[in-house]
Design a protein around this motif. Structure first.
Motif, short mmCIF file in Angstrom:
data_model
loop_
_atom_site.label_atom_id
_atom_site.label_comp_id
_atom_site.label_asym_id
_atom_site.label_seq_id
_atom_site.Cartn_x
_atom_site.Cartn_y
_atom_site.Cartn_z
N GLN A 199 11.38 39.50 57.91
CA GLN A 199 12.70 39.52 58.84
C GLN A 199 13.15 40.55 58.99
OE1 GLN A 199 14.18 35.57 58.78
NE2 GLN A 199 16.09 36.29 58.51
N ALA A 200 13.68 41.62 57.92
CA ALA A 200 14.64 42.72 58.81
C ALA A 200 13.18 43.60 59.84
CB ALA A 200 14.93 43.25 57.05
N GLU A 201 12.12 43.39 58.74
CA GLU A 201 11.04 44.38 60.08
C GLU A 201 11.36 44.03 61.17
OE1 GLU A 201 7.77 44.17 58.25
OE2 GLU A 201 8.39 45.25 55.60
N HIS A 260 21.72 50.09 60.07
CA HIS A 260 20.47 50.01 58.92
C HIS A 260 20.78 48.35 58.65
CE1 HIS A 260 20.48 53.79 57.47
NE2 HIS A 260 22.01 53.72 57.75
N VAL A 295 19.45 44.53 56.13
CA VAL A 295 18.55 44.24 54.91
C VAL A 295 18.53 42.81 54.98
CG1 VAL A 295 18.82 44.55 52.47
CG2 VAL A 295 19.69 45.98 53.32
N ASP A 296 17.90 42.59 54.49
CA ASP A 296 17.30 40.47 54.14
C ASP A 296 16.62 40.69 53.19
OD1 ASP A 296 17.54 37.76 56.31
OD2 ASP A 296 16.50 37.89 55.25
N HIS A 297 17.11 39.38 52.19
CA HIS A 297 16.19 39.13 51.75
C HIS A 297 14.76 38.31 51.92
CE1 HIS A 297 16.55 35.21 52.86
NE2 HIS A 297 15.41 34.44 52.34
N ASP A 298 14.60 38.69 52.59
CA ASP A 298 13.16 38.69 53.62
C ASP A 298 12.74 39.97 53.84
OD1 ASP A 298 10.75 37.91 54.26
OD2 ASP A 298 10.90 36.29 55.35
N PRO A 299 11.74 40.89 53.42
CA PRO A 299 11.91 41.93 53.74
C PRO A 299 11.15 41.88 56.01
CG PRO A 299 11.45 41.91 51.48
CD PRO A 299 11.99 40.77 51.70
N ASP A 354 15.67 49.45 59.46
CA ASP A 354 15.46 49.23 57.51
C ASP A 354 14.98 49.47 56.55
OD1 ASP A 354 12.52 49.16 58.08
OD2 ASP A 354 12.00 47.29 57.63
N ARG A 355 15.43 50.81 57.25
CA ARG A 355 15.76 52.29 55.77
C ARG A 355 16.30 51.53 54.79
NH1 ARG A 355 12.67 55.14 59.20
NH2 ARG A 355 14.88 56.30 59.78
#
Length: 361
Positions: free
Chosen positions: A36-38, A28, A30-34, A48-49
């Motif tokens: 970037q996780a995508e 899984h 996680v990033d403060h910038d979604p 990214d779920r």
């Protein structure tokens, strides 16, 4: 390990996620910038779920200044059975966690000794850590299960585990990583306002010295801000050598024979100490340094030339231990330097001559 949570999808986090996902771990991201996780998820690093419950291992891959707060939030939220970070400094984050009153039995500080001049998920690769040291800094409080999870992570990333004390690690990376970055940047800075004629004379030596000066300044400000004391100590020693070298060079420029002799002795001293330090750098596969012979060949800048020269080395039964290319200024050609065992040189030269290659003596 069946599940993992990677918090921070930059170069290191995404590379670890790619390695784990490629070996069957459900990751899984996680990033403060979604976004970037995508991006990391689109590269195959995981999903990214958010996980539905605690994962086996949470890997915190955020800048050093944010490691403690991010870990504290994850630990208090029960995100995983074990937690580790991959920041390039270890003593400071642990002390911050202790000050926050976090239970550290499920935490282990780590540092994979790998990286690139580029940053972000698009620079990540699943093989970034292969064969590289991965430092683990357990304490007497570290739970055995967490240490085993960390060792499993290192094995899945095909890295080499190295156990160290956290503060000893920080002093070590100040010497072998952080100070070289600053010295490389200082040398490269001299080129910024240099005459164009001088810049056009740049050869392989200046390219080697300044390669890491292309690194992201923002990333290095984060790293150096977390380890300023040990880096300053190493730089102070370098500065003392610089001052002595400057004095020696001024003496070499003197009209006094005795001063010139003293200057030459000073230059020789720093060069010989450099020789002695260089031979301590680990060689191929981390083994003791090996002295290789260099065979230099003129090579054209056309498709297939490298493949042809390596194929000819194979015909000679010679293993290429290392290679570098020095490009010729203003020409579609360059010199390729092939490092081989000394005993292999005669066979390699004979084959190259038979195959029509131009050798540089």
């Amino acid at each position: 390990m069946r599940t993992a949570l990677v918090i921070g999808t930059g170069l290191i986090g995404t590379s670890a996620a790619l390695a784990l996902a490629g070996r069957g771990v459900h990751v899984h991201l996680v990033d403060h910038d979604p976004a970037q996780a995508e991006t990391a998820a689109a590269l195959g690093a995981g999903t990214d779920r958010a996980p539905e419950g605690p994962v086996d291992l949470a890997i915190v891959a955020v800048p050093p200044a944010h490691v403690a707060a991010t870990l504290a939030e994850a630990i208090r939220g029960g995100a995983a059975r074990g937690y580790l970070d991959v920041a390039s400094v270890k003593g400071g984050p642990r002390r911050e966690l202790e000050a926050l009153g976090v239970d550290l039995t499920t935490y282990l500080g780590t540092h994979p000794m790998a990286g690139r001049e580029r940053s972000g998920p698009l620079a990540a690769t699943a093989d970034l850590f292969e064969g590289r040291p991965w430092v683990l800094t357990p304490t007497r409080d570290t739970d055995t299960e967490v240490l085993n999870l960390a060792l499993e992570l290192v094995a899945l990333c095909r890295a080499v585990p190295v156990v160290m004390d956290a503060d000893a690690h920080d002093r070590a990376v100040a010497l072998v990583s952080h100070t070289p970055q600053l010295v490389s940047s200082m040398v490269a800075a001299r080129l910024r306002d240099a005459d164009e004629t001088a810049v056009r004379l740049c050869g392989q030596g200046i390219r080697d010295v300044t390669r890491i000066a292309a690194s992201d300044p923002r990333m290095w400000i984060d790293i150096l801000s977390a380890n300023p004391g040990p880096v300053a100590d190493v730089l102070a020693a370098v500065a003392a050598d610089l001052e002595g070298t400057v004095r020696a060079l001024r003496a070499l420029d003197s009209g006094d024979a005795d001063r010139r002799e003293d200057g030459a002795a000073g230059i020789e001293d720093v060069l010989r100490r450099g020789n002695a330090g260089r031979v301590r750098v680990p060689g191929k596969h981390g083994s003791a340094p090996t002295v290789y012979e260099t065979v230099t060949v003129l090579i054209g800048d056309q498709p297939g030339e490298l493949a042809r020269i390596f194929a000819d080395a194979g015909r000679a039964g010679v293993n290429i231990e290392d290679v570098r290319i020095e490009h010729a200024a203003g020409q579609q050609a360059g010199h390729i330097q092939l490092m081989v065992e000394p005993s292999a040189v005669p066979a390699l030269i004979e084959t190259f001559q038979e195959r029509g290659w131009s050798l540089r003596q």
